[in-house]
Design an enzyme around this catalytic site. Sequence first.
Site, PDB file in Angstrom:
ATOM      1  N   ASP A 128      -2.335   2.165  -4.439  1.00 17.98           N
ATOM      2  CA  ASP A 128      -3.559   2.545  -3.744  1.00 17.98           C
ATOM      3  C   ASP A 128      -4.630   1.479  -3.969  1.00 17.98           C
ATOM      4  O   ASP A 128      -4.534   0.648  -4.882  1.00 17.98           O
ATOM      5  CB  ASP A 128      -4.060   3.896  -4.266  1.00 17.98           C
ATOM      6  CG  ASP A 128      -3.132   5.038  -3.875  1.00 17.98           C
ATOM      7  OD1 ASP A 128      -2.491   4.924  -2.804  1.00 17.98           O
ATOM      8  OD2 ASP A 128      -3.042   6.020  -4.629  1.00 17.98           O
ATOM      9  N   HIS A 137       0.817  -1.214   0.000  1.00 13.38           N
ATOM     10  CA  HIS A 137       0.000   0.000   0.000  1.00 13.38           C
ATOM     11  C   HIS A 137       0.853   1.267   0.000  1.00 13.38           C
ATOM     12  O   HIS A 137       0.337   2.374  -0.226  1.00 13.38           O
ATOM     13  CB  HIS A 137      -0.928   0.001   1.220  1.00 13.38           C
ATOM     14  CG  HIS A 137      -2.220   0.725   1.005  1.00 13.38           C
ATOM     15  ND1 HIS A 137      -2.442   1.548  -0.068  1.00 13.38           N
ATOM     16  CD2 HIS A 137      -3.372   0.748   1.732  1.00 13.38           C
ATOM     17  CE1 HIS A 137      -3.655   2.058  -0.003  1.00 13.38           C
ATOM     18  NE2 HIS A 137      -4.247   1.586   1.090  1.00 13.38           N
TER      19      HIS A 137
END
Length: 517
Positions: free
Chosen positions: A492, A488
């Site tokens: 995204d 992450h």
Amino acid sequence: MTIEVRVPTLGESVTEATIATWFKKPGDTVAADEMLCELETDKVTVEVPSPSAGTLAEIVAAEGETVGVDALLATISEGEGASAAPKDDAPKKAQVKSDDGDAPAAKSGSGDEVKVMVPSLGESVSEATVSTWFKKEGDSVAQDEMLCELETDKVSVEVPSPASGTLTKIIAAEGSTVDASAQLAVISSGDAPAASAPATGQEGSHGEAYQTPPAGQGSRDVEDAPAAKKAMAEAGISRDQVQGSGRDGRIMKEDVAKAVAAAGKPSAPAPAAATPRAPVAAQDAEREERVKMTRLRQTIARRLKDAQNTAAMLTTYNEVDMGGVMDLRNEYKDLFEKKHGARLGFMSFFTKACCHALNEVPEVNAELDGTDIVYKNFVHMGIAAGTPQGLVVPVIRDADQKSFAELEKEIAEKGRRARDGKLSMAEMQGGTFTISNGGVYGSLMSSPILNPPQSGILGMHKIQDRPMVVNGEIVIRPMMYLALSYDHRIVDGKGAVTFLVRVKEALEDPRRLLMDL
């Protein structure tokens, strides 16, 4: 006169490098500008030439070490005497006399002494463990005959004999850890002593020395490879159930894998105690077995834990109707195999679908380098493969440029070599994205763990018939759950979900792959 070899200028903002390979060893004669070693930096590979002619006297920085700019790498003895030294037998024998005591032992052979050194272990590998010696001191050896086996973090490396002769001394015993420039043994080249001659009435040859046990040793108990002993203990099978393919019937780890497959038994550890590790009763302690982890298993454990500690790892899920791929495969698999000589499986479809999705979501094919994101304009696809020794990930380079037939051939070939422990380090490095197929073991759903420094890994699972609503009707469809684990810090949620949806769309309608849709 002694000449120093130092690290050259590495380029703007580069302050250190790693010793990748030494092409010379101490005692070798070198010419001016002859390449001595190779350095690796974050960006480039740098070759280090010899500043002068002479003899390489000492290597200060071994393979695998990290050095700064202008650090001392080695020293060279300059002059005629230094250049001639390696060709003079007298200094060699004087050194043996000082190490081993009486000189007659060194002079008993009719040839020179040859050092057996650790071979090149691959990029970034600085040490190995001696797992098995296939010869003992006093044995006759043929040139290129396998002497021992080393285990590194990734692969097993076989060490062949550099010359024909007699193995006079083993320096690194089984179980010892050696660095990349270490000496393993000494061979007296030339005619072998009579006591080590092959036990046949025919004239000795290299082939006979390799195939026939030494005289007087035909009935000795054969010591199996340590890796094979561990595999037998884990699989719960006895030595009598395994047919050894090694010298003198020695059981190798590949033999254990074959025996397990033939018996239909899973190669899994014995059931563990239901309670956490605690003081064990004496009668139970006698039934326990403690086995040291292999270097490969230690590396797997370390890398997986590092991935959890370093990456901000999340997993997103989706499901795919495999009917389209299965119909296309059933229609063309015979023609495909007849034309290309390769079986049409599912992995080429998934590889193609992932390459297609990576073009649209490039951050899944990227990695972090400090505060920079490095985007890869190519796809080196890692295909995770389970082996008796542990999980390995061979890499299919430029997978986005390969056809279905090329992918199937390379995936099958590297899968076979992975199971046989024959993959090289180079074949398992440089991957940009990974596919893991837990479905072959029956997994219905799981969260794959990242393969650092990659930012994404796709988990495939079992194909299972399930009731689905299609056009307002309930029908039975072959469904598979897909899982994408991603970092992450780079990717995204939108990008991760988009990637998985594109893979789903391509698999449910494979014609999209042909039209790049």
